[in-house]
Design a protein around this motif. Structure first.
Motif, PDB file in Angstrom:
ATOM      1  N   PHE A 198      11.442  -3.347  -3.995  1.00 21.43           N
ATOM      2  CA  PHE A 198      10.748  -2.063  -4.084  1.00 21.43           C
ATOM      3  C   PHE A 198      10.690  -1.532  -5.514  1.00 21.43           C
ATOM      4  O   PHE A 198       9.611  -1.165  -6.005  1.00 21.43           O
ATOM      5  N   VAL A 199      11.823  -1.459  -6.200  1.00 20.60           N
ATOM      6  CA  VAL A 199      11.845  -0.808  -7.513  1.00 20.60           C
ATOM      7  C   VAL A 199      10.998  -1.566  -8.540  1.00 20.60           C
ATOM      8  O   VAL A 199      10.197  -0.939  -9.254  1.00 20.60           O
ATOM      9  N   PRO A 200      11.122  -2.895  -8.663  1.00 23.12           N
ATOM     10  CA  PRO A 200      10.229  -3.583  -9.607  1.00 23.12           C
ATOM     11  C   PRO A 200       8.751  -3.423  -9.260  1.00 23.12           C
ATOM     12  O   PRO A 200       7.917  -3.259 -10.167  1.00 23.12           O
ATOM     13  N   THR A 201       8.414  -3.470  -7.979  1.00 18.84           N
ATOM     14  CA  THR A 201       7.014  -3.281  -7.591  1.00 18.84           C
ATOM     15  C   THR A 201       6.545  -1.881  -7.927  1.00 18.84           C
ATOM     16  O   THR A 201       5.423  -1.683  -8.427  1.00 18.84           O
ATOM     17  N   LEU A 202       7.390  -0.889  -7.676  1.00 22.86           N
ATOM     18  CA  LEU A 202       7.039   0.500  -8.011  1.00 22.86           C
ATOM     19  C   LEU A 202       6.828   0.636  -9.516  1.00 22.86           C
ATOM     20  O   LEU A 202       5.866   1.273  -9.958  1.00 22.86           O
ATOM     21  N   SER A 214       0.824  -1.210   0.000  1.00 22.81           N
ATOM     22  CA  SER A 214       0.000   0.000   0.000  1.00 22.81           C
ATOM     23  C   SER A 214       0.857   1.259   0.000  1.00 22.81           C
ATOM     24  O   SER A 214       0.522   2.257  -0.641  1.00 22.81           O
ATOM     25  N   LEU A 215       1.984   1.224   0.700  1.00 23.22           N
ATOM     26  CA  LEU A 215       2.868   2.385   0.725  1.00 23.22           C
ATOM     27  C   LEU A 215       3.513   2.610  -0.639  1.00 23.22           C
ATOM     28  O   LEU A 215       3.624   3.744  -1.109  1.00 23.22           O
ATOM     29  N   ILE A 216       3.916   1.538  -1.305  1.00 24.80           N
ATOM     30  CA  ILE A 216       4.481   1.678  -2.647  1.00 24.80           C
ATOM     31  C   ILE A 216       3.431   2.234  -3.603  1.00 24.80           C
ATOM     32  O   ILE A 216       3.737   3.049  -4.483  1.00 24.80           O
ATOM     33  N   ARG A 217       2.188   1.827  -3.428  1.00 25.07           N
ATOM     34  CA  ARG A 217       1.110   2.364  -4.265  1.00 25.07           C
ATOM     35  C   ARG A 217       0.982   3.870  -4.071  1.00 25.07           C
ATOM     36  O   ARG A 217       0.804   4.622  -5.051  1.00 25.07           O
ATOM     37  N   GLU A 218       1.102   4.322  -2.845  1.00 25.26           N
ATOM     38  CA  GLU A 218       0.995   5.758  -2.576  1.00 25.26           C
ATOM     39  C   GLU A 218       2.194   6.508  -3.142  1.00 25.26           C
ATOM     40  O   GLU A 218       2.058   7.631  -3.629  1.00 25.26           O
ATOM     41  N   ILE A 219       3.374   5.908  -3.069  1.00 28.71           N
ATOM     42  CA  ILE A 219       4.558   6.538  -3.664  1.00 28.71           C
ATOM     43  C   ILE A 219       4.396   6.612  -5.174  1.00 28.71           C
ATOM     44  O   ILE A 219       4.723   7.631  -5.803  1.00 28.71           O
ATOM     45  N   ALA A 220       3.881   5.536  -5.769  1.00 24.50           N
ATOM     46  CA  ALA A 220       3.621   5.545  -7.213  1.00 24.50           C
ATOM     47  C   ALA A 220       2.638   6.655  -7.569  1.00 24.50           C
ATOM     48  O   ALA A 220       2.824   7.373  -8.565  1.00 24.50           O
ATOM     49  N   ASP A 221       1.596   6.803  -6.772  1.00 23.69           N
ATOM     50  CA  ASP A 221       0.616   7.876  -7.017  1.00 23.69           C
ATOM     51  C   ASP A 221       1.287   9.244  -6.955  1.00 23.69           C
ATOM     52  O   ASP A 221       0.989  10.130  -7.774  1.00 23.69           O
ATOM     53  N   ALA A 222       2.177   9.416  -5.978  1.00 25.41           N
ATOM     54  CA  ALA A 222       2.852  10.708  -5.828  1.00 25.41           C
ATOM     55  C   ALA A 222       3.737  11.002  -7.031  1.00 25.41           C
ATOM     56  O   ALA A 222       3.811  12.148  -7.497  1.00 25.41           O
ATOM     57  N   ILE A 223       4.430   9.986  -7.553  1.00 26.05           N
ATOM     58  CA  ILE A 223       5.265  10.171  -8.740  1.00 26.05           C
ATOM     59  C   ILE A 223       4.394  10.531  -9.937  1.00 26.05           C
ATOM     60  O   ILE A 223       4.712  11.461 -10.705  1.00 26.05           O
ATOM     61  N   GLU A 224       3.278   9.825 -10.104  1.00 20.32           N
ATOM     62  CA  GLU A 224       2.376  10.111 -11.218  1.00 20.32           C
ATOM     63  C   GLU A 224       1.804  11.521 -11.116  1.00 20.32           C
ATOM     64  O   GLU A 224       1.680  12.232 -12.122  1.00 20.32           O
ATOM     65  N   GLU A 225       1.442  11.935  -9.905  1.00 21.40           N
ATOM     66  CA  GLU A 225       0.909  13.288  -9.714  1.00 21.40           C
ATOM     67  C   GLU A 225       1.970  14.339 -10.003  1.00 21.40           C
ATOM     68  O   GLU A 225       1.669  15.383 -10.600  1.00 21.40           O
ATOM     69  N   THR A 226       3.202  14.066  -9.586  1.00 18.44           N
ATOM     70  CA  THR A 226       4.291  15.008  -9.868  1.00 18.44           C
ATOM     71  C   THR A 226       4.471  15.188 -11.361  1.00 18.44           C
ATOM     72  O   THR A 226       4.607  16.314 -11.859  1.00 18.44           O
ATOM     73  N   LYS A 227       4.472  14.082 -12.094  1.00 18.88           N
ATOM     74  CA  LYS A 227       4.635  14.167 -13.541  1.00 18.88           C
ATOM     75  C   LYS A 227       3.443  14.853 -14.205  1.00 18.88           C
ATOM     76  O   LYS A 227       3.606  15.649 -15.128  1.00 18.88           O
ATOM     77  N   ALA A 228       2.242  14.547 -13.722  1.00 17.38           N
ATOM     78  CA  ALA A 228       1.050  15.162 -14.295  1.00 17.38           C
ATOM     79  C   ALA A 228       1.041  16.670 -14.101  1.00 17.38           C
ATOM     80  O   ALA A 228       0.501  17.409 -14.930  1.00 17.38           O
ATOM     81  N   ALA A 232      17.407  -4.955  -9.480  1.00 16.91           N
ATOM     82  CA  ALA A 232      16.378  -3.946  -9.734  1.00 16.91           C
ATOM     83  C   ALA A 232      16.762  -2.979 -10.842  1.00 16.91           C
ATOM     84  O   ALA A 232      15.987  -2.075 -11.170  1.00 16.91           O
ATOM     85  N   GLY A 233      17.933  -3.160 -11.448  1.00 19.31           N
ATOM     86  CA  GLY A 233      18.384  -2.234 -12.474  1.00 19.31           C
ATOM     87  C   GLY A 233      17.465  -2.167 -13.680  1.00 19.31           C
ATOM     88  O   GLY A 233      17.212  -1.093 -14.233  1.00 19.31           O
ATOM     89  N   ASP A 234      16.946  -3.333 -14.096  1.00 19.52           N
ATOM     90  CA  ASP A 234      16.052  -3.345 -15.262  1.00 19.52           C
ATOM     91  C   ASP A 234      14.788  -2.532 -15.000  1.00 19.52           C
ATOM     92  O   ASP A 234      14.293  -1.830 -15.881  1.00 19.52           O
ATOM     93  N   ALA A 235      14.254  -2.624 -13.788  1.00 19.41           N
ATOM     94  CA  ALA A 235      13.035  -1.878 -13.453  1.00 19.41           C
ATOM     95  C   ALA A 235      13.308  -0.375 -13.426  1.00 19.41           C
ATOM     96  O   ALA A 235      12.482   0.420 -13.898  1.00 19.41           O
ATOM     97  N   LEU A 236      14.462   0.027 -12.882  1.00 14.77           N
ATOM     98  CA  LEU A 236      14.802   1.453 -12.873  1.00 14.77           C
ATOM     99  C   LEU A 236      15.019   1.943 -14.296  1.00 14.77           C
ATOM    100  O   LEU A 236      14.581   3.049 -14.653  1.00 14.77           O
ATOM    101  N   ALA A 237      15.680   1.125 -15.129  1.00 12.04           N
ATOM    102  CA  ALA A 237      15.867   1.502 -16.536  1.00 12.04           C
ATOM    103  C   ALA A 237      14.520   1.678 -17.230  1.00 12.04           C
ATOM    104  O   ALA A 237      14.332   2.589 -18.060  1.00 12.04           O
ATOM    105  N   ARG A 238      13.575   0.833 -16.892  1.00 13.83           N
ATOM    106  CA  ARG A 238      12.230   0.924 -17.463  1.00 13.83           C
ATOM    107  C   ARG A 238      11.556   2.239 -17.080  1.00 13.83           C
ATOM    108  O   ARG A 238      10.919   2.902 -17.911  1.00 13.83           O
TER     109      ARG A 238
END
Length: 411
Positions: free
Chosen positions: A399-403, A188-202, A220-226
């Motif tokens: 964390f990074v792949p889940t994010l 749930s916390l990662i979901r909220e962080i994801a929301d915050a990143i999406e809101e920042t970009k929006a 986790a490098g592949d996920a960060l690269a993504r």
């Protein structure tokens, strides 16, 4: 014989803890206070006001109390203009210069409040009365001070406004109220962080990723690269080690000689990192290696391909280093500082030294997430003054792949 001074508190001083904190400061330092006026906001959107008389046994004790109250957001009624003294020489500030916090700050000049630009902790404030468009106030690190700069001294005429606790848990980053935790549900916390990143970009904001080698070691490098490739990371701050192991991963499938997929160590795998450095040097740098087809995947590859600026700050331990690594520490500080000032949200991933370095350059209004398996990393970041940071104690490899999945697979 006692001495006294009146101070004022304004804003959401009750639920933000400011009033309690100020009362505690006075008592802890041996002073006393008498609340003369206390107007309480009756609704959550209304501000409160407190005026109190602070007393102490002598002037020195009172100055110490007033200093601590000032850091917490208290200010003097009818403040004078800030005291300005010219710097006596390059890199030399006047005695008693005002050392900044990372909170939004204003200085009073010619009867007006000037917002201090580029706020960060442990700097001096310089006022330029003859700037284009009118007087300006801005921070300068000590090694950037020029002889003759008008430097603010003392705290009179300076106003600090610490960010207040969000009043609505549903507001952006409203979840960031708990400091360091290994107990809160990760998903749930990662979901909220994801929301915050999406809101920042929006909102047109910029996201800065601060990454350590563990991101690559953990897979986790592949996920960060993504995330870089898809436009959710606008800037990267790291060290020579992160870049080397990311590039090694692309060329050999190993990180520090270990296969990231099988966790086996191939023959001569321990030499892969130095072979990688040699090839990047031979190519002339990371961008040149990408252009020549030597590097075809990874975080650094995606940064080059997608015009994402990166800063690699060197250290005494670095092998090579890579041609892109800034080896002059002052030059690296300045580059990190300039990059950090552009960030609206910072995600720090398993790197104690770089997290603290970037945190030192951030105003307290910049949203920060610090992720590390070691809670001491986040604790040190908070102790250094980055009180706005939320710490998530978890494996960055999870964390990074889940994010990335939360942001990209559900967008």
């Amino acid at each position: 014989m006692t001495v006294a001074r009146t101070v004022e508190l304004e804003g959401h001083i009750i639920d933000s803890g400011m009033m309690q904190r100020c009362f505690g400061v006075v008592m802890d330092l041996g002073g006393n206070f008498d609340v003369e006026v206390f107007d309480v906001g009756k609704h959550k959107d209304e501000e409160s006001y407190c005026r109190m008389l602070v007393t102490a046994d002598d002037e020195e004790s009172l100055r110490e109390i007033l200093h601590e109250l000032h850091q917490s957001g208290a200010h003097l009624p009818d403040p004078p203009d800030a005291t300005l003294e010219p710097a006596p020489a390059n890199q030399v500030v006047p005695h008693g210069f005002y050392s900044t916090t990372n909170h939004p700050t204003q200085v009073r000049y010619d009867g007006e409040w000037l917002p201090v630009e580029n706020v960060e902790m442990d700097c001096a404030i310089v006022v330029d009365p003859d700037a284009d468009g009118g007087a300006r106030a801005y921070t300068k690190v000590l090694n950037a001070i020029d002889g003759g700069d008008l430097v603010v001294t003392d705290e009179a005429g300076v106003r600090v406004d610490p960010p207040e606790r969000p009043r609505d848990s549903n507001s952006p980053f409203g979840f960031m109220q708990g400091g360091v935790s290994a107990e809160r549900p990760s998903e749930s916390l990662i979901r909220e962080i994801a929301d915050a990143i999406e809101e920042t970009k929006a909102d047109g904001g910029s996201v800065l990723a601060v990454a350590g080698p563990a991101v690559v070691h953990s897979g986790a490098g592949d996920a960060l690269a993504r995330l870089v490739r898809e436009g959710y990371v606008d800037m990267l701050s790291a060290g020579n080690g992160f870049a080397v192991h990311d590039l090694e991963r692309g060329q050999y499938g190993t990180s520090l000689g270990m296969d990231v997929e099988t966790l086996e160590s191939p023959r001569k795998g321990h030499k892969h990192h130095i072979y990688t450095i040699s090839e990047i040097i031979r190519a002339g740098g990371i961008e040149e290696a990408v252009e020549q087809g030597l590097v075809e995947e990874g975080v650094m590859y995606e940064c080059v391909e997608n015009d994402v600026p990166y800063i690699l700050a060197g250290s005494i331990r670095d092998d090579g280093p890579l041609p892109d690594t800034i080896t002059d520490s002052v030059e690296a500080q300045n580059a990190i500082r300039e990059q950090a000032h552009e960030a609206d949200l910072v995600v720090m991933l398993s790197t104690l030294l770089h997290s603290v370095a970037v945190g030192n350059c951030l105003p307290s209004t910049t949203r920060v997430v610090c992720v590390d398996i070691n809670p001491a990393t986040v604790t040190q970041l908070l102790d250094r003054g980055s009180a706005q940071a939320i710490g998530m104690v978890t494996d960055v490899g999870t964390f990074v792949p889940t994010l990335a999945d939360q942001i990209l697979d559900e967008s």
